[in-house]
Write an enzyme that holds these catalytic residues in place. Structure first.
Site, PDB file in Angstrom:
ATOM      1  N   HIS A  80       0.818  -1.227   0.000  1.00 14.13           N
ATOM      2  CA  HIS A  80       0.000   0.000   0.000  1.00 14.13           C
ATOM      3  C   HIS A  80       0.849   1.273   0.000  1.00 14.13           C
ATOM      4  O   HIS A  80       0.376   2.326   0.411  1.00 14.13           O
ATOM      5  CB  HIS A  80      -0.975  -0.013   1.194  1.00 14.13           C
ATOM      6  N   CYS A 132       3.034  13.825 -14.125  1.00 12.68           N
ATOM      7  CA  CYS A 132       4.149  13.184 -14.846  1.00 12.68           C
ATOM      8  C   CYS A 132       4.652  11.940 -14.113  1.00 12.68           C
ATOM      9  O   CYS A 132       5.482  11.213 -14.644  1.00 12.68           O
ATOM     10  CB  CYS A 132       5.295  14.171 -15.086  1.00 12.68           C
ATOM     11  N   GLU A 174      -7.481 -10.465  18.219  1.00 15.79           N
ATOM     12  CA  GLU A 174      -8.846 -10.987  18.076  1.00 15.79           C
ATOM     13  C   GLU A 174      -8.948 -11.859  16.839  1.00 15.79           C
ATOM     14  O   GLU A 174      -8.026 -11.905  16.030  1.00 15.79           O
ATOM     15  CB  GLU A 174      -9.847  -9.826  18.031  1.00 15.79           C
TER      16      GLU A 174
HETATM   17  C1  BJW Z   1      -3.229  -6.271  16.836  1.00 10.03           C
HETATM   18  C2  BJW Z   1      -2.777  -5.370  17.762  1.00 10.03           C
HETATM   19  C3  BJW Z   1      -1.590  -5.816  18.420  1.00 10.03           C
HETATM   20  C4  BJW Z   1      -4.510  -4.410  16.949  1.00 10.03           C
HETATM   21  N1  BJW Z   1      -1.061  -7.012  18.076  1.00 10.03           N
HETATM   22  N2  BJW Z   1      -2.791  -7.410  16.480  1.00 10.03           N
HETATM   23  C5  BJW Z   1     -12.655  -7.936  -3.496  1.00 10.03           C
HETATM   24  C6  BJW Z   1     -13.724  -8.087  -2.641  1.00 10.03           C
HETATM   25  C7  BJW Z   1     -14.258  -6.981  -1.961  1.00 10.03           C
HETATM   26  C8  BJW Z   1     -13.725  -5.697  -2.158  1.00 10.03           C
HETATM   27  C9  BJW Z   1     -12.675  -5.550  -3.017  1.00 10.03           C
HETATM   28  C10 BJW Z   1     -12.150  -6.652  -3.683  1.00 10.03           C
HETATM   29  N3  BJW Z   1     -11.109  -6.219  -4.458  1.00 10.03           N
HETATM   30  C11 BJW Z   1     -10.962  -4.882  -4.277  1.00 10.03           C
HETATM   31  C12 BJW Z   1     -11.914  -4.443  -3.425  1.00 10.03           C
HETATM   32  C13 BJW Z   1     -12.088  -3.023  -2.972  1.00 10.03           C
HETATM   33  C14 BJW Z   1     -11.144  -2.625  -1.857  1.00 10.03           C
HETATM   34  C15 BJW Z   1     -11.449  -3.484  -0.626  1.00 10.03           C
HETATM   35  O1  BJW Z   1     -10.767  -4.413  -0.289  1.00 10.03           O
HETATM   36  N4  BJW Z   1     -12.501  -3.127   0.088  1.00 10.03           N
HETATM   37  C16 BJW Z   1     -12.891  -3.863   1.292  1.00 10.03           C
HETATM   38  C17 BJW Z   1     -12.601  -3.000   2.521  1.00 10.03           C
HETATM   39  C18 BJW Z   1     -14.317  -4.244   1.183  1.00 10.03           C
HETATM   40  N5  BJW Z   1      -9.757  -2.739  -2.240  1.00 10.03           N
HETATM   41  C19 BJW Z   1      -9.154  -1.783  -2.949  1.00 10.03           C
HETATM   42  O2  BJW Z   1      -9.759  -0.811  -3.340  1.00 10.03           O
HETATM   43  C20 BJW Z   1      -7.692  -1.988  -3.297  1.00 10.03           C
HETATM   44  N6  BJW Z   1      -7.480  -1.792  -4.683  1.00 10.03           N
HETATM   45  C21 BJW Z   1      -7.819  -2.708  -5.608  1.00 10.03           C
HETATM   46  O3  BJW Z   1      -8.208  -3.798  -5.303  1.00 10.03           O
HETATM   47  O4  BJW Z   1      -7.670  -2.272  -6.920  1.00 10.03           O
HETATM   48  C22 BJW Z   1      -8.269  -3.057  -7.962  1.00 10.03           C
HETATM   49  C23 BJW Z   1      -9.763  -2.859  -7.914  1.00 10.03           C
HETATM   50  C24 BJW Z   1     -10.275  -1.599  -7.774  1.00 10.03           C
HETATM   51  C25 BJW Z   1     -11.669  -1.415  -7.708  1.00 10.03           C
HETATM   52  C26 BJW Z   1     -12.504  -2.528  -7.755  1.00 10.03           C
HETATM   53  C27 BJW Z   1     -11.964  -3.796  -7.886  1.00 10.03           C
HETATM   54  C28 BJW Z   1     -10.569  -3.963  -7.975  1.00 10.03           C
HETATM   55  C29 BJW Z   1      -6.831  -0.927  -2.604  1.00 10.03           C
HETATM   56  C30 BJW Z   1      -6.847  -1.039  -1.133  1.00 10.03           C
HETATM   57  C31 BJW Z   1      -6.046   0.112  -0.525  1.00 10.03           C
HETATM   58  C32 BJW Z   1      -6.163   0.168   0.988  1.00 10.03           C
HETATM   59  N7  BJW Z   1      -5.666   1.422   1.462  1.00 10.03           N
HETATM   60  C33 BJW Z   1      -5.568   1.660   2.890  1.00 10.03           C
HETATM   61  C34 BJW Z   1      -5.074   3.108   3.119  1.00 10.03           C
HETATM   62  C35 BJW Z   1      -3.573   3.210   2.793  1.00 10.03           C
HETATM   63  C36 BJW Z   1      -3.052   4.577   2.971  1.00 10.03           C
HETATM   64  C37 BJW Z   1      -3.100   5.104   4.397  1.00 10.03           C
HETATM   65  O5  BJW Z   1      -2.689   4.463   5.367  1.00 10.03           O
HETATM   66  O6  BJW Z   1      -3.542   6.220   4.537  1.00 10.03           O
HETATM   67  O7  BJW Z   1      -4.662   0.713   3.471  1.00 10.03           O
HETATM   68  S1  BJW Z   1      -7.088   1.354   3.765  1.00 10.03           S
HETATM   69  C38 BJW Z   1      -6.345   0.642   5.195  1.00 10.03           C
HETATM   70  O8  BJW Z   1      -6.721  -0.762   5.299  1.00 10.03           O
HETATM   71  C39 BJW Z   1      -4.825   0.651   4.912  1.00 10.03           C
HETATM   72  C40 BJW Z   1      -4.406  -0.690   5.434  1.00 10.03           C
HETATM   73  O9  BJW Z   1      -3.184  -1.078   4.860  1.00 10.03           O
HETATM   74  C41 BJW Z   1      -5.568  -1.581   5.066  1.00 10.03           C
HETATM   75  C42 BJW Z   1      -5.659  -2.847   5.880  1.00 10.03           C
HETATM   76  O10 BJW Z   1      -5.884  -2.561   7.222  1.00 10.03           O
HETATM   77  P1  BJW Z   1      -5.159  -3.437   8.362  1.00 10.03           P
HETATM   78  O11 BJW Z   1      -3.696  -3.251   8.279  1.00 10.03           O
HETATM   79  O12 BJW Z   1      -5.658  -4.815   8.318  1.00 10.03           O
HETATM   80  O13 BJW Z   1      -5.627  -2.654   9.668  1.00 10.03           O
HETATM   81  P2  BJW Z   1      -7.004  -2.800  10.511  1.00 10.03           P
HETATM   82  O14 BJW Z   1      -7.134  -1.599  11.340  1.00 10.03           O
HETATM   83  O15 BJW Z   1      -8.132  -3.138   9.622  1.00 10.03           O
HETATM   84  O16 BJW Z   1      -6.762  -4.077  11.428  1.00 10.03           O
HETATM   85  C43 BJW Z   1      -5.809  -4.072  12.466  1.00 10.03           C
HETATM   86  C44 BJW Z   1      -5.757  -5.462  13.075  1.00 10.03           C
HETATM   87  O17 BJW Z   1      -4.730  -5.490  14.044  1.00 10.03           O
HETATM   88  C45 BJW Z   1      -7.062  -5.889  13.784  1.00 10.03           C
HETATM   89  O18 BJW Z   1      -7.386  -7.215  13.390  1.00 10.03           O
HETATM   90  C46 BJW Z   1      -6.686  -5.858  15.276  1.00 10.03           C
HETATM   91  O19 BJW Z   1      -7.351  -6.860  16.032  1.00 10.03           O
HETATM   92  C47 BJW Z   1      -5.204  -6.135  15.207  1.00 10.03           C
HETATM   93  N8  BJW Z   1      -4.413  -5.590  16.303  1.00 10.03           N
HETATM   94  N9  BJW Z   1      -3.528  -4.251  17.855  1.00 10.03           N
HETATM   95  C48 BJW Z   1      -1.670  -7.774  17.135  1.00 10.03           C
HETATM   96  N10 BJW Z   1      -0.980  -5.084  19.354  1.00 10.03           N
HETATM   97 ZN    ZN Z   2       5.221  16.389 -12.642  1.00  8.20          ZN
END
Ligand code: BJW
Ligand code: ZN
Length: 250
Positions: free
Chosen positions: A120, A131, A217
């Site tokens: 990401h 560009c 979790e």
């Molecule tokens: C602990 C803890 C401790 C806490 N120890 N654990 C197929 C099916 C359905 C939807 C889609 C699909 N394909 C694509 C999509 C759409 C979309 C998507 O997935 N949507 C779903 C949410 C429904 N995906 C996209 O749009 C992606 N692009 C793509 O697929 O392009 C092609 C396409 C486009 C359009 C249509 C179809 C295809 C791009 C995704 C980009 C995600 N961007 C973000 C922001 C990044 C920039 C920023 O930071 O500002 O990325 S969103 C956010 O979520 C960030 C993260 O990397 C990402 C994942 O989150 P993560 O890391 O899992 O965090 P949390 O908070 O969710 O979870 C934390 C976990 O830690 C929890 O489980 C806690 O329990 C645990 N925890 N403390 C251990 N101490």
């Molecule tokens: Zn430029």
């Protein structure tokens, strides 16, 4: 987490030649970096579609930049935690090791991990939307003027992947290949709901990998996991790596 679960997971890891890891925001939580989902998560206070999409950026680039510069400052002030260091140490123990991260905070690199695939993007980088050239550090002007490209004058954006955007092809291909060849696949600190990253542990499992989940979790992945190490990544990952080192020394 029972002692025998962690021991069995460590034994699987100690025998594996090829290991891949997928990390998420939970791995940086103990460094003080906010996660996205859950009661204290970023998305509990702000709507993702208002900040983390290209449309949102075009609608209000100043707001989006303010948010990213604020987060960048916080991240620069934090340090890697024991989970990051344990994963860096693991790289030295396994012949074929790939660390795949959804995190943009650069903390794995700062902890010493080398073979990192960033799915990401990375908050320390930015690029021009016209560009495509990468730029160094950016800041808002004193009057809040937006950063502009020195080559073409285009608007600069953070080098992160927003919803609806394609992931960097090299990183995604590398992650998919690592998932297919992994004998053990560790999934740490991710809710496993964002695609295509969430497909990787499933790909690994379908290709015969032992899947180890480290989380405070259960997630949609938990039912496929062979071992669940419940607890904070900053506790479970160092314990796991210490146990692997002991197993290997036997
Ligand atoms: C602990 C803890 C401790 C806490 N120890 N654990 C197929 C099916 C359905 C939807 C889609 C699909 N394909 C694509 C999509 C759409 C979309 C998507 O997935 N949507 C779903 C949410 C429904 N995906 C996209 O749009 C992606 N692009 C793509 O697929 O392009 C092609 C396409 C486009 C359009 C249509 C179809 C295809 C791009 C995704 C980009 C995600 N961007 C973000 C922001 C990044 C920039 C920023 O930071 O500002 O990325 S969103 C956010 O979520 C960030 C993260 O990397 C990402 C994942 O989150 P993560 O890391 O899992 O965090 P949390 O908070 O969710 O979870 C934390 C976990 O830690 C929890 O489980 C806690 O329990 C645990 N925890 N403390 C251990 N101490
Ligand atoms: Zn430029």
């Amino acid at each position: 987490m029972s002692n025998s679960t962690i021991r069995q997971a460590a034994e699987a890891l100690a025998q594996a030649r090829s290991v891949a890891i997928l990390t998420g925001a939970g791995v940086s939580a103990e460094s003080g970096v906010a996660t996205f989902r859950g009661t204290d998560g970023i998305w509990s206070k702000m709507k993702p579609e208002e900040l983390a999409s290209f449309d949102a950026f075009l609608r209000n680039p100043a707001l989006v930049w303010e948010w990213y510069l604020h987060r960048k400052k916080l991240i620069t002030e934090t340090k890697p935690n024991p989970a990051h260091y344990a994963l860096a140490r693991l790289e030295e123990l396994v012949p074929d090791y790939t660390l795949i991260t959804q995190n943009i905070d650069d903390l794995h690199r700062r902890a010493g991990s080398r073979n990192i695939l960033e799915l990401h993007g990375n908050i320390t980088r930015s690029f021009c939307i016209d560009c495509g050239k990468q730029t160094g550090d950016v800041a808002l002007g004193e009057m809040g003027e937006l950063p502009k490209c020195v080559y073409c004058g285009g608007l600069i954006r953070p080098d992160v992947v927003w919803f609806g955007e394609i992931l960097p092809q090299d990183a995604l291909d590398g992650a998919d290949r690592a998932a297919r060849r992994a004998e053990v696949f560790i999934v740490a600190g991710t809710s496993n709901v964002v695609y295509p990253a969430a497909l990787l542990p499933r790909t690994a499992k379908l290709n015969g990998a032992t899947v180890i989940e480290c989380n405070i979790e259960h997630t949609p992945l938990s039912e496929y996991a062979d071992f669940i190490l419940e607890g904070k990544a900053g506790d479970t990952l160092p314990q796991l790596v210490a146990m692997i080192e002991r197993t290997m020394a036997r």
